[in-house]
Design an enzyme around this catalytic site. Structure first.
Site, PDB file in Angstrom:
ATOM      1  CB  SER A  94      48.122  17.208  27.562  1.00 28.09           C
ATOM      2  OG  SER A  94      47.153  18.199  27.696  1.00 28.09           O
TER       3      SER A  94
HETATM    4  N1  SAH Z   1      45.922  20.642  32.296  1.00 27.93           N
HETATM    5  C1  SAH Z   1      45.164  19.430  32.495  1.00 27.93           C
HETATM    6  C2  SAH Z   1      44.442  18.959  31.258  1.00 27.93           C
HETATM    7  C3  SAH Z   1      43.283  19.799  31.017  1.00 27.93           C
HETATM    8  S1  SAH Z   1      41.934  19.182  30.096  1.00 27.93           S
HETATM    9  C4  SAH Z   1      46.010  18.312  33.048  1.00 27.93           C
HETATM   10  O1  SAH Z   1      47.219  18.495  33.259  1.00 27.93           O
HETATM   11  O2  SAH Z   1      45.449  17.254  33.322  1.00 27.93           O
HETATM   12  C5  SAH Z   1      41.052  20.709  30.043  1.00 27.93           C
HETATM   13  C6  SAH Z   1      40.378  21.083  31.322  1.00 27.93           C
HETATM   14  O3  SAH Z   1      39.837  22.393  31.150  1.00 27.93           O
HETATM   15  C7  SAH Z   1      39.203  20.193  31.678  1.00 27.93           C
HETATM   16  O4  SAH Z   1      39.377  19.660  32.951  1.00 27.93           O
HETATM   17  C8  SAH Z   1      38.002  21.138  31.614  1.00 27.93           C
HETATM   18  O5  SAH Z   1      36.996  20.847  32.559  1.00 27.93           O
HETATM   19  C9  SAH Z   1      38.657  22.469  31.904  1.00 27.93           C
HETATM   20  N2  SAH Z   1      37.876  23.647  31.472  1.00 27.93           N
HETATM   21  C10 SAH Z   1      37.085  23.805  30.405  1.00 27.93           C
HETATM   22  N3  SAH Z   1      36.568  25.054  30.362  1.00 27.93           N
HETATM   23  C11 SAH Z   1      37.062  25.710  31.450  1.00 27.93           C
HETATM   24  C12 SAH Z   1      36.908  27.034  31.967  1.00 27.93           C
HETATM   25  N4  SAH Z   1      36.115  27.946  31.395  1.00 27.93           N
HETATM   26  N5  SAH Z   1      37.563  27.347  33.114  1.00 27.93           N
HETATM   27  C13 SAH Z   1      38.359  26.452  33.753  1.00 27.93           C
HETATM   28  N6  SAH Z   1      38.540  25.188  33.306  1.00 27.93           N
HETATM   29  C14 SAH Z   1      37.912  24.817  32.162  1.00 27.93           C
END
Ligand code: SAH
Length: 246
Positions: A94
């Site tokens: 983000s």
């Molecule tokens: N917080 C992160 C950004 C996240 S992007 C940072 O600081 O970089 C969103 C993430 O959620 C992605 O890596 C994606 O793979 C994950 N995601 C999607 N669905 C998910 C689920 N059901 N459980 C855990 N992670 C998930």
């Protein structure tokens, strides 16, 4: 004599090309520690404080966590820009301001137990760890979960546990949590996460249609049920339910 001249010319060309390659690399990616620190100071001043973030713990963590360590090497020179960045596997880290906004609204108290759904690069988890939280973070993509775990070790964030799995279901064995942060978009509040939030606890979560604009909600659990407040429009990658990378 002629041979000697050629050897000298070749040596000069060789040394200058090496120098050129080295200086190019350092210009793009290998800033000195002070160089990265300056970039962080500018990020905090211009993107975070100016937009109204005040919590000293959040500002200090954003100043200290080396965000460039959480983006792919070829994008490190953009790590402190006012934008989200791709981290591979179709996912993103983000924009710094969104990380600050979500974190400030969680009203973190050092020592609190936080669940993060969507580890991604691990940057958000590192910010929470830097603020003194016990962090439990879940990532559904195997490679991202493994990379994040390695990074936490390398950077010394020992108060972060990374699990590979479906974060929709929360982390039952470690529940309840004082705070929950969801960094992927959902179209409804996942009941397991609400159940695993302590009474008096807070959850920040982007709610809305996938691949579109969502509303960032701050949800509070009280003895009478839940209250929600809308913090504004955001765009997150969707929460998926399939375990990937088997
Ligand atoms: N917080 C992160 C950004 C996240 S992007 C940072 O600081 O970089 C969103 C993430 O959620 C992605 O890596 C994606 O793979 C994950 N995601 C999607 N669905 C998910 C689920 N059901 N459980 C855990 N992670 C998930």
């Amino acid at each position: 004599m002629k041979n000697y001249l050629w050897v000298t010319i070749i040596l000069i060309i060789g040394i200058s090309s090496l120098f050129y390659l080295w200086s190019g690399k350092s210009e793009n990616n290998s800033l000195s520690l002070e160089g990265w620190e300056d970039k962080r100071t500018k990020m905090v001043e211009q993107q975070i404080k100016k937009r109204g973030i005040k919590d000293p713990l959040v500002l200090q963590a954003m100043q200290e966590v080396p965000r460039h360590e959480f983006v792919p090497e070829n994008l490190q020179n953009q790590a402190y820009d006012d934008i989200p960045l791709p981290i591979g596997y179709g996912q993103t880290i983000s924009q710094p301001y969104i990380v600050a906004l979500m974190t400030e609204n969680l009203q973190i108290v050092p020592g609190c137990k936080v669940l993060e759904v969507g580890t991604g690069s691990g940057y958000q988890a590192a910010i929470l760890a830097q603020m003194g939280c016990q962090v439990y973070t879940i990532e559904i993509i195997k490679d991202l979960a493994e990379e994040a775990e390695k990074k936490m070790k390398k950077l010394g964030y020992h108060n972060v546990m990374v699990k590979r799995g479906d974060g929709y279901l929360g982390w039952e064995e470690e529940a309840p949590f004082d705070r929950i942060i969801v960094t992927c978009a959902v179209d409804h509040l996942p009941p397991p996460l609400l159940a695993q939030l302590k009474e008096g606890g807070k959850m920040v979560i982007p709610v809305g249609p996938p691949w579109s604009v969502q509303s960032l909600w701050i949800v509070e659990k009280t003895e009478d049920g839940i209250t929600t407040r809308d913090l504004g429009a955001v765009r997150f990658v969707p929460l998926t339910r399939e375990i990937q990378g088997e």
